[in-house]
Design an enzyme around this catalytic site. Structure first.
Site, PDB file in Angstrom:
ATOM      1  CB  SER A 195      12.823 -49.713 -36.089  1.00  0.00           C
ATOM      2  OG  SER A 195      14.003 -49.683 -35.571  1.00  0.00           O
ATOM      3  CG  ASP A 255      16.101 -46.528 -34.265  1.00  0.00           C
ATOM      4  OD1 ASP A 255      15.908 -45.651 -33.002  1.00  0.00           O
ATOM      5  OD2 ASP A 255      15.419 -47.639 -34.179  1.00  0.00           O
ATOM      6  CG  ASP A 303      11.596 -47.467 -32.918  1.00  0.00           C
ATOM      7  OD1 ASP A 303      12.901 -47.266 -33.641  1.00  0.00           O
ATOM      8  OD2 ASP A 303      11.170 -48.124 -32.359  1.00  0.00           O
ATOM      9  CG  ASP A 334      14.132 -49.040 -30.560  1.00  0.00           C
ATOM     10  OD1 ASP A 334      14.689 -48.138 -31.574  1.00  0.00           O
ATOM     11  OD2 ASP A 334      13.899 -49.954 -30.585  1.00  0.00           O
TER      12      ASP A 334
HETATM   13 MG    MG Z   1      14.302 -48.660 -33.551  1.00  0.00          MG
END
Ligand code: MG
Length: 453
Positions: free
Chosen positions: A99, A241, A243, A245
């Site tokens: 992340s 960020d 990844d 999400d």
């Molecule tokens: Mg993330």
């Protein structure tokens, strides 16, 4: 990180590559996950852009294939794109990502067939298999297959653009500065803006697994370039960020917009159309409650952690949920944090109001907040929390995750950190003076409890 407190932290398995997250550890984790999944499953695996993601991913592939599972390689994808694919095809998923952590970290998130991260009970089951090494394996003739899939990102992009009003967006003349933080969104969010007919420019939109421009965490101190670029040039700026999400925003003046404002804005938009539940972690702003009351709706609080919020949303049929760190969950799309969906919906909201982003934000209820933490040795934390609970008898408090004391239009949350020797303090109030007084009162209480020890 990964080996100190069991296998799973608050966001899956995480560690430093080739230190705690070494090949042996990755394969044993994957064998435990594969054993938990059962026999002959189809498992879709995606990753973020990290330098180490291929190393981690191929160790996972070998492990799962040895157990007779078919693995589907999704390539570089946002976590929510993998989750949507998982849900639509009824396949288990594994996302290789750390992340927002610095580049030396990586990690593994396990996704259920419903597209939502597995819950704590399933994590415990995997941990048990991991520690006793009770791994499933198959003979050579029953090994699994490796299959590449290239439609995970396109599927996600298509699903998002369908969920917004493209007509009003197309005519809006909105422009966007986008910072992909060199992460998973490089193949999806620019494409979404293009399809929506938005004028946009990108920064940090190439694959760079060492994140040379800034750590892939969309917080204010990392977004100075985006703020500079956006100011007076674009309707707003957005940053994902690592990844993707999550997403954070900057207004047309180049000012960072805090996540609690975005949570409140989404809640208002959704609840004004249809009354229902909003699910938030216990640490979230009271502004959403104020909005919910206006629309005859209700906020349900959970322990801190996005998968916990998502699972509670499924259980209660809530319309919306999220966290103030840029993680927003829309039940009409999927039950996970969904960075690009939030980006598309902010465009839709600005297009609808035809007003500058800063003015739309300024209309939301105003609350003051204060956050800090006190260093407390781990063995003393329980003592402090227990005695604090005794001291507040008779007061209005919630005891879901730490202790949250509510006094009129103010609250304070005192919560032990899950990973560090810290007690975190979050306070919020409608009134600046009340904020100071509740904050000082409880900080003093904690300090005097520590003195008694
Ligand atoms: Mg993330």
């Amino acid at each position: 990180m990964a080996s100190k407190r069991g296998l799973f932290g608050t966001n899956g398995i995480r560690g430093k590559v080739n230190e705690d997250l070494n090949l042996n550890f990755i394969m044993r984790s994957a064998l435990a996950i594969g054993s938990f999944f059962g026999k002959n499953e189809k498992i879709v695996v995606g990753s973020d852009t990290r330098k180490s993601s291929d190393m981690v991913k191929f160790a996972i592939f070998s492990s799962l294939i040895s157990q007779g599972h078919d693995v589907f390689d999704a390539g570089i994808v946002p976590t929510p794109a993998l989750q949507l694919y998982s849900k639509m095809h009824g396949k288990f998923g594994i996302m290789v990502t750390a992340s927002h952590n610095p580049p030396e970290y990586n990690g593994i998130k396990v996704i259920g067939k419903d597209g939502t991260e597995i819950d704590e009970r399933d994590e415990n089951a995997i941990e048990e298999i991991f520690y006793i090494e009770n791994f499933r394996k198959e003979n050579f003739a029953s090994l699994g297959n490796y299959i590449m899939v290239n439609d995970v990102n396109m599927n996600y992009i298509g699903s998002i653009v369908e969920k917004v009003n493209r007509e009003i967006i197309k005519d809006s003349k909105i422009s966007v500065a986008l910072d992909c933080s060199n992460g998973s969104s490089i193949f999806t969010s620019p494409e979404i803006l293009k399809i929506l007919g938005i004028k946009y420019t990108t920064i940090n939109c190439n694959r760079d697994g060492l994140f040379i421009s800034h750590n892939p965490e969309p917080k204010e101190e990392n977004l100075k370039d985006l703020e500079y670029l956006t100011k007076n040039n674009f309707s707003f700026g957005a940053a994902h960020d690592g990844d993707a999400d999550r997403v954070a925003f900057v207004d047309e003046n180049g000012s960072f917009v805090y996540g609690d404002k975005i949570l409140t804005l989404f809640a208002r938009e959704i609840l004004s159309k249809r009354k229902g539940y909003v699910v938030l972690p216990i640490s979230a702003t009271m502004a959403v409650e104020e909005i919910a009351k206006m629309y005859d709706s209700k906020v349900i609080y959970t322990r801190v952690g996005a998968p916990i919020v998502a699972r509670k949303m499924i259980e209660t049929g809530a319309l919306f949920g999220g966290e103030d760190n840029g993680g927003y969950i829309f039940s009409d799309h999927q039950y996970c944090r969904d960075g690009a969906m939030a980006l598309a919906r902010i465009i839709e909201i600005i297009a609808k109001y035809k007003r500058p982003f800063s003015e739309i934000i300024a209309d939301l209820p105003e609350y003051y907040q204060k956050k800090s933490s006190i260093h407390v040795e781990k063995k003393k934390i329980q003592y402090v929390m227990k005695n604090l609970k005794n001291e507040i008898k008779g007061k209005n408090f919630i005891h879901i995750d730490g202790i949250k004391i509510i006094e009129g239009q103010s609250w304070i949350l005192i919560r032990p950190s899950g990973t560090e020797p810290l007690i975190r303090i979050y306070a919020e109030s409608k009134d600046r003076k009340d904020l100071e007084s509740i904050y000082n009162e409880y900080q003093k209480k904690i300090k005097s409890l520590l003195k008694d020890l």
